[in-house]
Scaffold this active site. Structure first.
Site, PDB file in Angstrom:
ATOM      1  N   LYS A 185      35.473  37.345  57.652  1.00  0.00           N
ATOM      2  CA  LYS A 185      36.833  37.732  57.240  1.00  0.00           C
ATOM      3  C   LYS A 185      37.562  38.083  58.537  1.00  0.00           C
ATOM      4  O   LYS A 185      37.537  39.205  59.014  1.00  0.00           O
ATOM      5  CB  LYS A 185      36.760  38.950  56.305  1.00  0.00           C
ATOM      6  CG  LYS A 185      37.928  39.139  55.340  1.00  0.00           C
ATOM      7  CD  LYS A 185      39.277  39.316  55.979  1.00  0.00           C
ATOM      8  CE  LYS A 185      39.512  40.627  56.646  1.00  0.00           C
ATOM      9  NZ  LYS A 185      40.778  40.653  57.427  1.00  0.00           N
ATOM     10  N   GLU A 188      43.743  38.965  59.766  1.00  0.00           N
ATOM     11  CA  GLU A 188      44.803  38.138  59.190  1.00  0.00           C
ATOM     12  C   GLU A 188      45.904  37.823  60.203  1.00  0.00           C
ATOM     13  O   GLU A 188      46.680  36.905  60.017  1.00  0.00           O
ATOM     14  CB  GLU A 188      45.395  38.808  57.935  1.00  0.00           C
ATOM     15  CG  GLU A 188      45.982  40.200  58.127  1.00  0.00           C
ATOM     16  CD  GLU A 188      44.937  41.335  58.063  1.00  0.00           C
ATOM     17  OE1 GLU A 188      43.828  41.161  58.579  1.00  0.00           O
ATOM     18  OE2 GLU A 188      45.272  42.389  57.498  1.00  0.00           O
ATOM     19  N   SER A 238      39.675  49.432  64.142  1.00  0.00           N
ATOM     20  CA  SER A 238      40.108  50.790  64.487  1.00  0.00           C
ATOM     21  C   SER A 238      39.179  51.830  63.846  1.00  0.00           C
ATOM     22  O   SER A 238      38.517  51.552  62.842  1.00  0.00           O
ATOM     23  CB  SER A 238      41.545  50.995  64.009  1.00  0.00           C
ATOM     24  OG  SER A 238      41.602  50.767  62.618  1.00  0.00           O
ATOM     25  N   CYS A 293      39.028  47.166  73.492  1.00  0.00           N
ATOM     26  CA  CYS A 293      38.337  48.423  73.181  1.00  0.00           C
ATOM     27  C   CYS A 293      37.679  48.998  74.418  1.00  0.00           C
ATOM     28  O   CYS A 293      37.297  50.157  74.430  1.00  0.00           O
ATOM     29  CB  CYS A 293      37.302  48.210  72.088  1.00  0.00           C
ATOM     30  SG  CYS A 293      35.926  47.205  72.643  1.00  0.00           S
ATOM     31  N   GLU A 392      44.309  56.768  70.796  1.00  0.00           N
ATOM     32  CA  GLU A 392      44.202  55.389  71.268  1.00  0.00           C
ATOM     33  C   GLU A 392      45.585  54.738  71.197  1.00  0.00           C
ATOM     34  O   GLU A 392      46.171  54.646  70.115  1.00  0.00           O
ATOM     35  CB  GLU A 392      43.211  54.590  70.407  1.00  0.00           C
ATOM     36  CG  GLU A 392      43.042  53.170  70.915  1.00  0.00           C
ATOM     37  CD  GLU A 392      42.043  52.337  70.104  1.00  0.00           C
ATOM     38  OE1 GLU A 392      42.058  52.425  68.867  1.00  0.00           O
ATOM     39  OE2 GLU A 392      41.276  51.583  70.732  1.00  0.00           O
TER      40      GLU A 392
HETATM   41  P1  NAD Z   1      42.128  47.167  62.244  1.00  0.00           P
HETATM   42  O1  NAD Z   1      41.183  48.269  61.968  1.00  0.00           O
HETATM   43  O2  NAD Z   1      43.546  47.332  61.857  1.00  0.00           O
HETATM   44  O3  NAD Z   1      41.635  45.811  61.518  1.00  0.00           O
HETATM   45  C1  NAD Z   1      40.329  45.320  61.692  1.00  0.00           C
HETATM   46  C2  NAD Z   1      39.922  44.539  60.447  1.00  0.00           C
HETATM   47  O4  NAD Z   1      39.923  45.429  59.328  1.00  0.00           O
HETATM   48  C3  NAD Z   1      40.866  43.399  60.090  1.00  0.00           C
HETATM   49  O5  NAD Z   1      40.102  42.290  59.678  1.00  0.00           O
HETATM   50  C4  NAD Z   1      41.705  43.959  58.952  1.00  0.00           C
HETATM   51  O6  NAD Z   1      42.083  42.976  58.018  1.00  0.00           O
HETATM   52  C5  NAD Z   1      40.774  44.961  58.290  1.00  0.00           C
HETATM   53  N1  NAD Z   1      41.469  46.126  57.752  1.00  0.00           N
HETATM   54  C6  NAD Z   1      42.586  46.725  58.248  1.00  0.00           C
HETATM   55  N2  NAD Z   1      42.911  47.803  57.508  1.00  0.00           N
HETATM   56  C7  NAD Z   1      41.982  47.903  56.537  1.00  0.00           C
HETATM   57  C8  NAD Z   1      41.769  48.826  55.476  1.00  0.00           C
HETATM   58  N3  NAD Z   1      42.583  49.851  55.273  1.00  0.00           N
HETATM   59  N4  NAD Z   1      40.714  48.632  54.670  1.00  0.00           N
HETATM   60  C9  NAD Z   1      39.872  47.598  54.870  1.00  0.00           C
HETATM   61  N5  NAD Z   1      40.028  46.692  55.853  1.00  0.00           N
HETATM   62  C10 NAD Z   1      41.064  46.832  56.689  1.00  0.00           C
HETATM   63  O7  NAD Z   1      41.987  46.843  63.811  1.00  0.00           O
HETATM   64  P2  NAD Z   1      42.892  45.862  64.680  1.00  0.00           P
HETATM   65  O8  NAD Z   1      44.230  46.479  64.876  1.00  0.00           O
HETATM   66  O9  NAD Z   1      42.808  44.475  64.172  1.00  0.00           O
HETATM   67  O10 NAD Z   1      42.077  45.880  66.059  1.00  0.00           O
HETATM   68  C11 NAD Z   1      42.267  46.841  67.056  1.00  0.00           C
HETATM   69  C12 NAD Z   1      41.246  47.960  66.964  1.00  0.00           C
HETATM   70  O11 NAD Z   1      39.929  47.438  67.067  1.00  0.00           O
HETATM   71  C13 NAD Z   1      41.366  48.971  68.095  1.00  0.00           C
HETATM   72  O12 NAD Z   1      41.213  50.263  67.565  1.00  0.00           O
HETATM   73  C14 NAD Z   1      40.202  48.623  69.009  1.00  0.00           C
HETATM   74  O13 NAD Z   1      39.739  49.694  69.815  1.00  0.00           O
HETATM   75  C15 NAD Z   1      39.178  48.205  68.013  1.00  0.00           C
HETATM   76  N6  NAD Z   1      38.140  47.388  68.616  1.00  0.00           N
HETATM   77  C16 NAD Z   1      36.926  47.960  68.815  1.00  0.00           C
HETATM   78  C17 NAD Z   1      35.909  47.241  69.429  1.00  0.00           C
HETATM   79  C18 NAD Z   1      34.564  47.873  69.668  1.00  0.00           C
HETATM   80  O14 NAD Z   1      33.634  47.164  70.014  1.00  0.00           O
HETATM   81  N7  NAD Z   1      34.421  49.170  69.503  1.00  0.00           N
HETATM   82  C19 NAD Z   1      36.140  45.908  69.838  1.00  0.00           C
HETATM   83  C20 NAD Z   1      37.401  45.345  69.596  1.00  0.00           C
HETATM   84  C21 NAD Z   1      38.397  46.104  68.992  1.00  0.00           C
END
Ligand code: NAD
Length: 507
Positions: A185, A188, A238, A293, A392
């Protein structure tokens, strides 16, 4: 670069397909997320936001393919990955271009991301050795013991927007070679690279249904988390969502690895080589426009390092070429993912000023009216209690906290809720050793600004940067995607009158 153009009406955009049981489908839905090219601001596709029905079909397809794929000899599963690696290599430029187009990072950054992802495929190609079990003959009288690794079943990967190719590649190559089937998944916001990688997996000879793609937001994720036939969830995103995925997935009896957000410290000792350190700080904080990240977010300068580093960094960062990255190899830093995100990042500069910090480099100045572009920013004289020091930001903003000694820098790590990465810049082996042992984060750099481990080592975030116990990559990844079975065997001496006399004599 010009300001973002108006998006065409959603219906005119190409709908990104899902991959279910070997068929590329575009299920009817009322709900879509627009995919943008952040370099131009133009809408380039629309992601259908599927939910329960699509999840049901994808899980059914993955469950149906499981037994045959699990039974496929491991060397044959590895051979699919060898072919996949060759295809990723063949389509390297195309894929890197796609990452740049839908994400906005520079072409060099997209190529680096893809290279890191391909290394995961190379790691997965070694699965016949990696998946071997243990044995100990005669552990008790005439009893032999052995442990072998089995797949866990239908695995799910839920990925973020900031690495459209690499983060999915952290997951599915390893899950698949371990004999699992998989549902991806993707974010989006950036589904196009994932779809292309799915097409190449088919071309590599992966049987239908072994790898599936569904698109969607929270409803889709919730359906995956609740589905009784899903055995394991890998999540990267996140922290609030990572925690939700971990608690919900675990409550539903699934194994979960869930990586979250970060706030990474870069410690500069007074004896550091300032030229090299400034370049490393800038690369860490402003690479991928700060949307990593492992991005450095707080420079902690010790003693006299403060003035030297800030002055040089303002000069160096101010000269970076910022602009539209699509088809522009000369650009050092591209746009951020969305106009709303640019606004959010920019708002931290005002928050910092209102809390008493100084902003010697303000990334808004060069692009006052742009929707996706913001230049590098430096916020100086930040106190650890300020929001820029704690939250962050996920954009090209580096905060500087000035402290007197290494102990104070170590204390900042203890106060931080995250624990992804941290780095020290120094010529002192003693300081480096203390830092490595004591800093409260799971990935440490010593004169390395982005200490992101490569495929063979686990991606060991700590604290609220990771929920679970087995991380992606390395042997931990193999352990996550397999469950062990231990067998104790005793063969009592039997009446062997039925055995051919030729063999009987050899016992
Ligand atoms: P996000 O949490 O908004 O989304 C990540 C995924 O979760 C997406 O596929 C999204 O569709 C889904 N999602 C979003 N909200 C949701 C909810 N309420 N319920 C269920 N699913 C949901 O993250 P983002 O903005 O796409 O990515 C950036 C974040 O990812 C930053 O916080 C970054 O630090 C983190 N990140 C962490 C690592 C790591 O290895 N720790 C690596 C890359 C990115």
């Amino acid at each position: 670069m010009s300001a973002a153009t108006l998006a065409p009406p959603a219906a005119a955009l190409e709908t990104v397909p899902m991959l279910i049981g070997g068929e590329w489908v575009r299920p009817a839905t009322d709900s879509y997320e627009t995919v943008y090219n952040p370099s131009t601001g133009a809408a380039i596709a629309r992601t259908p936001l599927g939910a329960a029905a699509e999840v049901e079909s994808a899980v059914a397809a993955a469950a149906k393919s499981l037994a045959a794929w699990d039974h496929t000899p491991v060397v044959e599963r590895a051979r699919v990955m060898f072919k996949y690696r060759a295809l990723l290599d063949k389509h390297f430029d195309e894929l890197a271009g796609l990452v740049t187009r839908e994400h906005g990072k520079t072409l060099a950054e997209a190529r680096a991301e893809l290279q890191r992802g391909i290394e995961m495929v190379e790691f997965a190609c070694g699965i016949p050795s990696l998946i071997m079990g243990d044995n100990l003959p005669n552990i008790a009288g005439d009893v032999d013991a052995e442990t072998v690794r089995h797949p866990v079943g239908v695995c799910v990967g839920i990925t973020p927007y900031n690495f459209p190719a690499m983060v999915p590649l952290w997951m599915f190559p390893v899950a698949l070679v371990c004999g699992n089937t998989f549902i991806l998944k993707p974010s989006e916001k950036v589904p196009l690279s994932a779809v292309r990688m799915g097409e190449l997996l088919e071309e590599a000879g992966l049987p239908d249904g072994v790898f599936n793609i569904v698109h969607g937001g929270r409803a889709c994720v919730d359906a995956l988390l609740a589905h009784p036939q899903v055995a394991a969830i890998s999540f990267v995103g996140s922290t609030p969502v990572a925690k939700y995925i971990y608690t919900t997935g675990a409550a539903n009896g699934k194994r979960v690895q869930s990586a979250g957000g970060a706030k990474n410290h870069l410690i500069v000792m007074p004896d550091a080589d300032i030229d090299q350190t400034v370049k490393a700080l800038a690369a860490s904080a402003y690479g991928c426009a700060g949307q990593r990240c492992m991005a450095g977010s707080i420079a902690v300068t010790i003693g006299s390092a403060g003035d030297n580093v800030v002055d040089e960094l303002v000069r160096y960062a101010g000269k970076l070429k910022v602009g539209a990255s699509d088809n522009a190899p000369e650009i050092d830093m591209g746009p951020v993912i969305r106009a709303e995100h640019r606004e959010r990042v920019a708002s931290y500069l005002d928050i910092a000023k209102s809390e008493g910090a100084e902003v010697p480099l303000d990334g808004r100045k060069e692009f006052p009216n742009d929707k996706f572009l913001i230049g590098p920013s430096i916020v100086d004289r930040v106190a650890p209690t300020m929001r820029v020091a704690k939250e962050e930001i996920f954009g090209p903003v580096l905060s500087v906290v000035r402290v007197d000694d290494l102990e104070s820098a170590l204390a900042l790590g203890e106060q931080c809720e995250y624990g992804n990465g941290a780095a020290i810049f120094t010529r002192s082996g003693y300081a480096a050793r203390e830092f490595k042992r004591r800093f409260n984060a799971g990935m440490i750099g010593i004169n390395v600004g982005v200490p992101a481990p490569m495929a063979w080592f686990p991606f060991t975030g700590w604290n609220r940067s990771f929920f679970g116990d087995l991380h992606v990559q390395g042997k931990e990844g193999i352990a996550f995607y397999t469950r062990q079975k231990t067998t104790l065997t005793r063969w009592p001496k039997a009446d062997d009158s039925h055995v051919d006399p030729v063999w009987r004599g050899r016992r």
